[in-house]
Design a protein around this motif. Structure first.
Motif, PDB file in Angstrom:
ATOM      1  N   VAL A  28     -11.817   4.355  -3.602  1.00 28.68           N
ATOM      2  CA  VAL A  28     -12.474   3.206  -2.981  1.00 28.68           C
ATOM      3  C   VAL A  28     -13.299   3.677  -1.790  1.00 28.68           C
ATOM      4  O   VAL A  28     -14.448   3.260  -1.598  1.00 28.68           O
ATOM      5  CB  VAL A  28     -11.431   2.154  -2.547  1.00 28.68           C
TER       6      VAL A  28
ATOM      7  N   ARG B 289      -7.566   5.364  -1.272  1.00 27.35           N
ATOM      8  CA  ARG B 289      -8.144   5.580   0.059  1.00 27.35           C
ATOM      9  C   ARG B 289      -7.866   7.056   0.371  1.00 27.35           C
ATOM     10  O   ARG B 289      -6.739   7.440   0.674  1.00 27.35           O
ATOM     11  CB  ARG B 289      -7.472   4.665   1.097  1.00 27.35           C
TER      12      ARG B 289
ATOM     13  N   ARG C  32      -7.376   3.310  -7.356  1.00 27.78           N
ATOM     14  CA  ARG C  32      -7.685   2.604  -6.100  1.00 27.78           C
ATOM     15  C   ARG C  32      -7.191   3.419  -4.896  1.00 27.78           C
ATOM     16  O   ARG C  32      -6.220   3.070  -4.234  1.00 27.78           O
ATOM     17  CB  ARG C  32      -7.097   1.204  -6.079  1.00 27.78           C
TER      18      ARG C  32
ATOM     19  N   ALA D  32      -7.043  -0.886   3.667  1.00 29.87           N
ATOM     20  CA  ALA D  32      -6.365  -0.872   2.372  1.00 29.87           C
ATOM     21  C   ALA D  32      -5.876  -2.263   1.992  1.00 29.87           C
ATOM     22  O   ALA D  32      -5.522  -3.082   2.844  1.00 29.87           O
ATOM     23  CB  ALA D  32      -5.194   0.104   2.394  1.00 29.87           C
ATOM     24  N   GLU D  33      -5.854  -2.507   0.683  1.00 28.14           N
ATOM     25  CA  GLU D  33      -5.354  -3.758   0.129  1.00 28.14           C
ATOM     26  C   GLU D  33      -4.132  -3.471  -0.735  1.00 28.14           C
ATOM     27  O   GLU D  33      -3.938  -2.334  -1.174  1.00 28.14           O
ATOM     28  CB  GLU D  33      -6.454  -4.420  -0.712  1.00 28.14           C
TER      29      GLU D  33
ATOM     30  N   VAL E  19       0.855  -1.192   0.000  1.00 29.84           N
ATOM     31  CA  VAL E  19       0.000   0.000   0.000  1.00 29.84           C
ATOM     32  C   VAL E  19       0.892   1.244   0.000  1.00 29.84           C
ATOM     33  O   VAL E  19       1.777   1.379   0.853  1.00 29.84           O
ATOM     34  CB  VAL E  19      -0.938   0.012   1.224  1.00 29.84           C
TER      35      VAL E  19
ATOM     36  N   ASP F 207      -3.457  -0.452  -3.345  1.00 30.43           N
ATOM     37  CA  ASP F 207      -4.169   0.779  -3.004  1.00 30.43           C
ATOM     38  C   ASP F 207      -3.186   1.912  -2.707  1.00 30.43           C
ATOM     39  O   ASP F 207      -2.019   1.667  -2.360  1.00 30.43           O
ATOM     40  CB  ASP F 207      -5.058   0.581  -1.774  1.00 30.43           C
ATOM     41  N   THR F 208      -3.674   3.148  -2.814  1.00 25.49           N
ATOM     42  CA  THR F 208      -2.915   4.333  -2.420  1.00 25.49           C
ATOM     43  C   THR F 208      -3.706   5.091  -1.368  1.00 25.49           C
ATOM     44  O   THR F 208      -4.863   5.458  -1.603  1.00 25.49           O
ATOM     45  CB  THR F 208      -2.655   5.266  -3.615  1.00 25.49           C
TER      46      THR F 208
END
Length: 465
Positions: A390, A367, A365, A428-429, A342, A432-433
């Protein structure tokens, strides 16, 4: 230091004693003037007194008698929402009001410049978003190419605090609307306009006043060359006002759209920077490989910097090499860390909607940590630009009210930075950012956007143990 010229043996009042105010007082003294200093804060007055300056309230009876000018700091309102009482007093007394930028331009040139093979040049950069990155990038590219350069103004040192430039020297100034609006002299060799979006509307009485302040940099002194972003009507207007004809090579137009006119154009589109002259491509750079300039908004900044560097005689290869060694600025698309796949990005400088929209467009993607003190100009562009989000994590004292602007974007009201970072990291996965791009000012919870950005970075560091 640049000694101020034109006030030798005269008394000059200085209003506001922050970084630029004290530097102004020192530069006035170096030029033979007597600086009469004032700040509404007692601590700042004590600092000035400690340096031997006369501390005198310009609003006191008779204080402006025999005073040649009042020099005010840029953060002090001089017209809207209402004039500071000292500025109103200067008007009533017929005392000219100026600022440090005006003093800089009237004082920079020295008598021995005529003996130089290559006299110094001044590059001035303004716009709503990207001016700090553009200014720093210009300075970096020039320095990497071996050119003597100094960065000052709204970034780096105060304009009067720099060293007098010598043979072939370049001074790069980042100038805000506050700094331009009041300056009585504005004569850069090259002037840059990045873009325009609503900001500081209370200070300028609306968008018209805001644009008029920016435009003074181009219309007052008439730069030898102008680099103009033309993706908004205001930029197109400026370009039209400055050009003597369609093929005027003193104007360099910058756009994210396809343009191939009879003049000098720079197109930053789909990750490529193309230099066009008279409708033909003469050079190109793949900006997708430049780590320090992520996203379309930074590609526009790169195009503006490229235009300045080319106007100063650098080759495309020299400029490209400088781009690749540029690490970016703190709090502007700054990659802070990568944890378990991440990415964490600090764009605390995205203090308005347009800047946040551009930051959102640079990543997928997302956050998104957003919120703070809302500015005038509306928030309607936020929700449509959040297609890659997301989930949003909203901070600020009025976080619940800010969240209403997000429409159908999934969101969580967190209130403070610690909670927002913790929640975003937990959900977060990989891939993701976690992006801090507040779309708002910081003053409801922080002293500055830098303070807010440091808090974000500290919270991320805690995740790393």
């Amino acid at each position: 230091m640049i000694p101020v010229q034109g006030f030798d043996g005269q008394r000059v009042a200085v209003l506001g004693l922050g970084r630029s105010g004290l530097a102004t007082a020192r530069a006035l003294r170096a030029g033979g003037a007597e600086a009469l200093c004032w700040d509404d804060g007692a601590a700042a007055r004590e600092v000035a007194a400690g340096e031997g300056f006369v501390v005198q309230d310009p609003c006191a009876e008779g204080a402006l008698e025999g005073v040649a000018a009042l020099i005010t700091s840029p953060g002090i309102p001089h017209l809207y929402p209402k004039p500071h009482r000292a500025i109103a007093a200067a008007w009533a007394a017929g005392v000219p009001v100026d600022n440090d930028v005006g003093l800089f331009f009237r004082s920079l040139a020295l008598s021995d410049w005529g003996d130089l093979d290559e006299p110094p040049k001044v590059v001035a950069v303004t716009g709503s978003n990207g001016k700090s990155t553009t200014s720093a990038l210009i300075a970096h590219v020039l320095e990497a190419a071996g050119r003597p350069v100094q960065l000052a103004g709204n970034i780096g040192r105060g304009v009067l605090d720099i060293d007098p430039p010598g043979e072939g020297g370049v001074v790069v100034l980042e100038l805000s609307s506050y700094q331009i609006d009041l300056a009585r002299a504005l004569t850069p060799d090259i002037a840059v306009f990045t873009n325009l979006s609503p900001d500081h509307l209370d200070r300028h009485g609306g968008m018209g006043g805001y644009f008029a302040a920016k435009a003074r940099l181009f219309t007052m002194g008439g730069p030898d060359r102008a680099v103009i972003g033309v993706d908004e009507d205001e930029g197109r207007y400026l370009a039209n006002q400055l050009a003597e004809g369609p093929g005027d090579m003193r104007l360099i137009r910058v756009s994210a759209q396809k343009i191939a006119g009879p003049g000098w154009d720079l197109v930053a589109r789909k990750g490529w920077l193309s230099e066009m002259r008279k409708g033909r491509q003469v050079a190109s750079i793949d900006l997708r490989q430049v780590a320090g300039l992520p996203g379309a908004h930074n590609h526009q900044n790169a195009a503006c910097a490229y235009g300045v560097a080319r106007a100063l005689g650098l080759s495309p290869k020299e400029i490209e090499a400088g781009f690749h060694s540029f690490e970016g600025l703190p709090h502007r698309s700054q990659r802070v860390a990568e944890i378990n796949g991440v990415s964490f990005v600090n764009d605390s400088k995205a203090t308005n909607v347009d800047a946040a929209v551009k930051a959102l467009g640079a990543f997928t993607r997302i956050r998104w940590i957003c919120g703070g003190l809302e500015k005038e100009g509306g928030m309607s562009a936020l929700a449509p630009a959040a297609g890659g989000v997301v989930k949003a994590y909203v901070i600020g004292r009025e976080a619940a009210a800010f969240a209403l602007h997000l429409g159908d974007v999934p969101h969580e009201v967190c209130g403070d930075m610690a909670t927002a970072v913790a929640r975003a990291a937990a959900e977060a996965e990989p891939g993701d950012t976690v992006l801090l791009a507040p779309a708002a000012a910081s003053f409801d919870q922080y002293d500055s956007f830098e303070h807010r950005g440091r808090d974000f970075m500290e919270q991320v560091a805690r995740l790393q143990g």
